[in-house]
Design an enzyme around this catalytic site. Structure first.
Site, PDB file in Angstrom:
ATOM      1  N   LYS A  90       0.838  -1.203   0.000  1.00  0.00           N
ATOM      2  CA  LYS A  90       0.000   0.000   0.000  1.00  0.00           C
ATOM      3  C   LYS A  90       0.880   1.264   0.000  1.00  0.00           C
ATOM      4  CE  LYS A  90      -3.128  -2.977  -0.075  1.00  0.00           C
ATOM      5  NZ  LYS A  90      -4.112  -3.470   0.860  1.00  0.00           N
TER       6      LYS A  90
HETATM    7  C1  PLP Z   1      -5.001  -4.583   1.160  1.00  0.00           C
HETATM    8  C2  PLP Z   1      -6.473  -4.573   1.136  1.00  0.00           C
HETATM    9  C3  PLP Z   1      -7.236  -5.059   2.203  1.00  0.00           C
HETATM   10  C4  PLP Z   1      -6.641  -5.777   3.387  1.00  0.00           C
HETATM   11  O1  PLP Z   1      -5.620  -5.126   4.021  1.00  0.00           O
HETATM   12  P1  PLP Z   1      -4.569  -5.972   4.921  1.00  0.00           P
HETATM   13  O2  PLP Z   1      -3.794  -4.924   5.640  1.00  0.00           O
HETATM   14  O3  PLP Z   1      -3.746  -6.767   3.978  1.00  0.00           O
HETATM   15  O4  PLP Z   1      -5.361  -6.839   5.833  1.00  0.00           O
HETATM   16  C5  PLP Z   1      -8.608  -4.939   2.141  1.00  0.00           C
HETATM   17  N1  PLP Z   1      -9.218  -4.391   1.073  1.00  0.00           N
HETATM   18  C6  PLP Z   1      -8.521  -3.941   0.014  1.00  0.00           C
HETATM   19  C7  PLP Z   1      -9.260  -3.330  -1.127  1.00  0.00           C
HETATM   20  C8  PLP Z   1      -7.136  -4.030   0.005  1.00  0.00           C
HETATM   21  O5  PLP Z   1      -6.452  -3.598  -1.066  1.00  0.00           O
END
Ligand code: PLP
Length: 393
Positions: free
Chosen positions: A191
């Site tokens: 992210k």
């Molecule tokens: C990355 C992501 C998640 C989950 O996040 P984590 O920190 O990996 O648990 C949920 N929804 C979307 C759209 C994502 O891209």
């Protein structure tokens, strides 16, 4: 001698990549030699920095984006018997969170050109049992929060924003706290900013924020440090919660990363604009649309192949890109086509036809702030060469 892919030109380019600098490292090391490794002062400092950045009254730091979605469902009082509308093209966690609290995800379709939740499909699938709508800011572009709020407000339905792609994107008129009842962000390394693993729930309502805070700590009303401060050993567990706590090490890393986010966002937007220009003349694909009234944080850069102009399918182009060192990806297979959802909810192909058609033609291309101009040119040149090879013309 090992054989190299033909046209090999440099190292592999992943579709996304984190960046950790000396300052990040020294922040983590500082915490590591202090008194609090978890549930210490770094958590609140990180939360305050996020409250300021996101312009929202309450941030509750948790152990992942998925935990943030689970907390958000809980904070919105979603429970057994409730239905939660979830766009089909998202990461499975957006729908799983509804199941975690005993609710049923009802999948809704997406707009073909943005892959954002289609408000018309939401209207169609609302019932008297609908308790929440999950809005996913797919690729980093804000969902249609005006349209969603219009539908949700008049019926008292909560909006849970899955903003794991869109930290730093802003709505033209509404604040983070007013576009949704609760918003979830992720700090997974892929992210915009990372804390290793981590996430945050952002909310305007103090009661819901307090519920999220309890939920991350077993449903207990005070944490260890607060009891120390109050010189008491007693505490009460008022709901069933989880251990969704973030460590102080992670919070220090996250806060350090947050300082660089504005610069990274600017660079992501710059790279996306370069791609848009360079792909504009290509007959084999089209970048996703950007709505003029909408902000975009460009977590990922997605193009849709024009399959009628190609003699092969998306997976062939994907494989050739990978063989040439371009870390293409696909975000996402419609969630309900996963075998779990077929078994658990009896989902069948055809449920969200737009999502299914678009899924077969989308590709995610490398996008991260450290990309150079020559990386960008290499991606575009490789895409062009491979598409040319399979061109119908
Ligand atoms: C990355 C992501 C998640 C989950 O996040 P984590 O920190 O990996 O648990 C949920 N929804 C979307 C759209 C994502 O891209």
């Amino acid at each position: 001698m090992t054989s190299k892919p033909d046209h090999e030109a440099g190292a592999n380019l992943p579709y996304g990549r984190h960046s950790v600098d000396e300052e990040d490292v020294s922040e983590v090391v500082r915490v590591l030699s202090g008194d609090w490794l978890t549930t210490g002062p770094e958590i609140r400092r990180f939360e305050q920095a996020l409250e300021e950045f996101l312009d929202v009254p309450h941030c509750v730091a948790v152990s992942s984006g998925t935990a943030a979605l689970h907390c958000a469902m809980q904070a919105c009082d979603v429970g057994p018997g409730d239905e939660v509308l979830v766009p089909a093209l998202t990461f499975a966690a957006s729908a799983n969170a509804a199941l975690y609290v005993g609710a049923t995800p009802i999948f809704v379709d997406v707009e073909p050109d943005t892959l954002l939740v289609d408000v018309a499909s939401v209207s169609e699938r609302i019932t008297e049992r609908t308790k929440a709508i999950v809005a996913v800011d797919y690729a980093g572009q804000m969902a249609d929060y005006d349209g969603l709020n219009q539908i949700a407000r008049e019926r008292g339905i909560a909006i849970v924003a899955d903003r794991c792609h869109s930290i730093g994107a802003r709505h033209a008129r509404m604040s983070t706290g007013s576009i949704a009842t609760a918003s979830a962000f992720s700090f997974h390394p892929v992210k915009h900013i990372t804390s290793g693993e981590g996430g945050v729930v952002a909310l305007a309502d103090p009661e819901r924020a307090a519920a999220a805070r309890r939920f991350r700590n077993h449903g207990i009303t005070t944490d260890h440090r607060e009891r120390d401060r109050l010189v008491t050993h007693s505490y009460d567990m008022v709901d069933l919660g989880y251990n969704y706590r973030l460590t102080d090490l992670q919070a220090a890393l996250g806060r350090s990363q947050l300082r660089r986010l504005p610069g990274w966002l600017a660079r992501r937007r710059e790279i996306a604009a370069r791609y848009d220009t360079m792909f504009a003349g290509m007959p084999w694909l089209v970048p996703l649309s950007k709505r003029v009234d909408r902000d975009h944080a460009y977590h990922i850069y997605v193009v849709a192949l024009k399959l009628d102009r190609l003699t092969c399918d998306r997976d062939k182009i994907f494989e050739e890109l990978r063989a040439n060192g371009i870390g293409a990806n696909v975000h996402y297979v419609p969630v309900y086509l996963h075998s779990f959802y077929r078994k658990r909810l009896g989902c069948q192909p055809g449920l969200c036809p737009v999502a299914e058609v678009e899924y077969r033609r989308i590709l995610t291309l490398p996008l991260y702030p450290a990309m150079t101009e020559s990386d960008i040119e290499r991606v575009v040149a490789t895409v062009d060469r491979i598409c040319r090879k399979y061109s119908c013309d």
